[in-house]
Design an enzyme around this catalytic site. Structure first.
Site, PDB file in Angstrom:
ATOM      1  N   LYS A  53       0.840  -1.200   0.000  1.00 59.23           N
ATOM      2  CA  LYS A  53       0.000   0.000   0.000  1.00 59.23           C
ATOM      3  C   LYS A  53       0.878   1.254   0.000  1.00 59.23           C
ATOM      4  O   LYS A  53       0.600   2.222  -0.696  1.00 59.23           O
ATOM      5  CB  LYS A  53      -0.957  -0.019   1.204  1.00 59.23           C
ATOM      6  N   GLN A  97      -5.272  -2.268   9.089  1.00 55.37           N
ATOM      7  CA  GLN A  97      -4.986  -3.577   8.491  1.00 55.37           C
ATOM      8  C   GLN A  97      -5.559  -4.692   9.366  1.00 55.37           C
ATOM      9  O   GLN A  97      -5.287  -4.744  10.563  1.00 55.37           O
ATOM     10  CB  GLN A  97      -3.464  -3.731   8.325  1.00 55.37           C
ATOM     11  N   ASP A 120     -11.921   1.645   2.927  1.00 53.95           N
ATOM     12  CA  ASP A 120     -12.192   0.212   2.764  1.00 53.95           C
ATOM     13  C   ASP A 120     -13.698  -0.038   2.588  1.00 53.95           C
ATOM     14  O   ASP A 120     -14.111  -1.139   2.251  1.00 53.95           O
ATOM     15  CB  ASP A 120     -11.730  -0.553   4.020  1.00 53.95           C
TER      16      ASP A 120
END
Ligand code: NDP
Length: 286
Positions: A53, A97, A120
Site C-alpha cells: 500500500k 490492516q 475500505d
C-alpha cells in the site's frame, strides 16, 4: 479455451489514470491525497500488504502515513490514534490492516473511522449506501472485480450471476454491485444445497470462499465468465485460487488467473477510493 482476464494489465491502466488525475489535482488545487495505514502487531502477511500500500502511494504521488503499532496496543490507544487521524485534513483515507490481535475489538475500531475517510468501505454508513446504490466508496475487492468485468466488455444486465461466499468484505458487496448492474444474482454459501447445479446455471460465476481449487469443470457452464477471488496455497505450497483453473479454463469464455487476476486490482481500488475521498473532502466533484 478461455481468454484470460489480465488483472495486472487492467490494474496498470487504472493506476496510470489515477496518477495523472492526482498530478492534475495537486497542480490545480495543491491537494495531495493522503492515506493512513495502521498496522497492529507483526503478522507477516499484513506487513507485506502494508508495504504494498505504501509503494502504491509512492507510485501515484499520494502522501503515505504509516503507523506500525506494537502487538500490545490497547483499544483506547488505537481509538485515540483514529480520532487524531479523523481530524487531520491531510489524511483523506484511513485503513486499519486486518486481522487485529485478539484482544482488540475489530468492529468498534472500524466503526470509529469517520465514514468519509473509510476507504475500505467497511463502516455501516458506507455499507448502507452500497445497499441503496448511492455510494462514494466501494469495497476494494468487489470494486476490482467490476473494473475487470468492465475492462473485458462484459454486459452484466440480465445475466445469471452466481456469487459463492457471503462475507462482508467480498461476497455480500459483490452481490449488491452485480444486482445494481441488473444481474440476476444468486448468493451461495456453506449451507447451500445443490451448489454444483446452481453454479452450472451461471453466466457469470464469482468465487470467494477460500478453498483451493474448489470449483471444478462440472460446476461451470460452457462459455461462462469465471472470476476467482480466492488466494490459497495448494498441496505444493503454490499460490492458487478457489477455482481449479486447469479444468475450468477450457470450458469458460473468460477467466481470471491466480495470481494475476483479481489480486492486483484490490490495492488499486483502494487508491481510487482515497483519491475520490480527497476530492469529496475538499468539495471537488468527481
Ligand atoms: P470468508 O472466510 O470470510 O468467507 C468465505 C465464504 O465462503 C463464507 O460465506 C462461507 O460460507 C463460504 N464457503 C466456505 N466454504 C464453502 C463451501 N464449501 N461451499 C460454499 N460456500 C462456502 O472469506 P473472504 O470472503 O474474506 O475471502 C474469500 C477468499 O478470497 C479467500 O481465499 C481470501 O484469501 C480471498 N480474498 C482475496 C482478496 C483479493 O484481493 N484478491 C481480498 C479478500 C479476500 P458461510 O458464510 O456459510 O460460512
Amino acid at each position: 479455451m478461455a481468454q484470460i482476464i489480465n488483472g495486472k494489465e487492467v490494474s496498470a491502466k487504472v493506476r496510470e489514470n489515477l496518477k495523472k488525475e492526482t498530478a492534475d489535482l495537486l497542480e490545480s488545487t495543491g491537494i495531495c491525497p493522503g492515506l493512513a495505514v495502521i498496522l497492529v502487531g507483526s503478522d507477516p502477511a499484513s506487513q507485506v500488504y502494508v508495504r504494498n500500500k505504501h509503494l502504491a502511494c509512492e507510485e501515484l504521488g499520494f502522501h503515505s502515513f504509516e503507523y506500525k503499532l506494537s502487538e500490545n496496543t490497547t483499544q483506547e490507544q488505537l481509538l485515540d490514534l483514529i480520532s487524531v487521524l479523523n481530524k487531520n485534513p491531510k489524511v483523506h483515507g484511513i485503513l486499519v490492516q486486518l486481522p487485529l490481535p485478539d484482544h482488540l475489538d475489530e468492529q468498534s475500531v472500524l466503526y470509529a473511522i469517520a465514514p468519509e475517510k473509510d476507504v475500505d468501505a467497511f463502516h455501516p454508513m458506507n455499507v448502507g449506501k452500497i445497499m441503496i446504490g448511492n455510494y462514494e466508496v466501494l469495497p476494494c475487492t468487489p470494486a476490482g472485480v467490476m473494473e475487470l468485468l468492465d475492462a473485458s466488455g462484459v454486459e452484466i444486465a440480465g445475466k445469471n450471476c452466481v456469487v459463492i461466499g457471503r462475507s462482508n468484505i467480498v461476497g455480500k458487496p459483490m452481490s449488491m454491485l452485480l444486482l445494481q448492474r441488473s444481474g440476476t444474482v444468486t448468493i451461495c454459501h456453506s449451507k447451500t444445497k445443490n451448489l454444483a447445479d446452481i453454479c452450472a446455471q451461471a453466466d457469470i460465476l464469482v468465487v470467494a470462499i477460500g478453498k483451493p481449487k474448489f470449483v471444478t469443470a462440472d460446476m461451470v457452464k460452457e462459455g461462462a465468465i469465471v472470476i476467482d477471488v480466492g488466494i490459497n496455497r495448494d498441496e505444493n505450497n503454490k499460490l492458487c485460487g478457489d477455482v481449479d483453473f486447469e479444468s475450468v479454463s477450457p470450458k469458460a469464455s473468460l477467466i481470471t488467473p491466480v495470481p494475476g487476476g483479481v489480486g492486483p486490482m484490490t490495492i488499486t481500488m483502494l487508491m481510487k477510493n482515497t483519491l475520490r475521498a480527497a476530492k469529496a473532502q475538499n468539495g471537488i466533484k468527481d
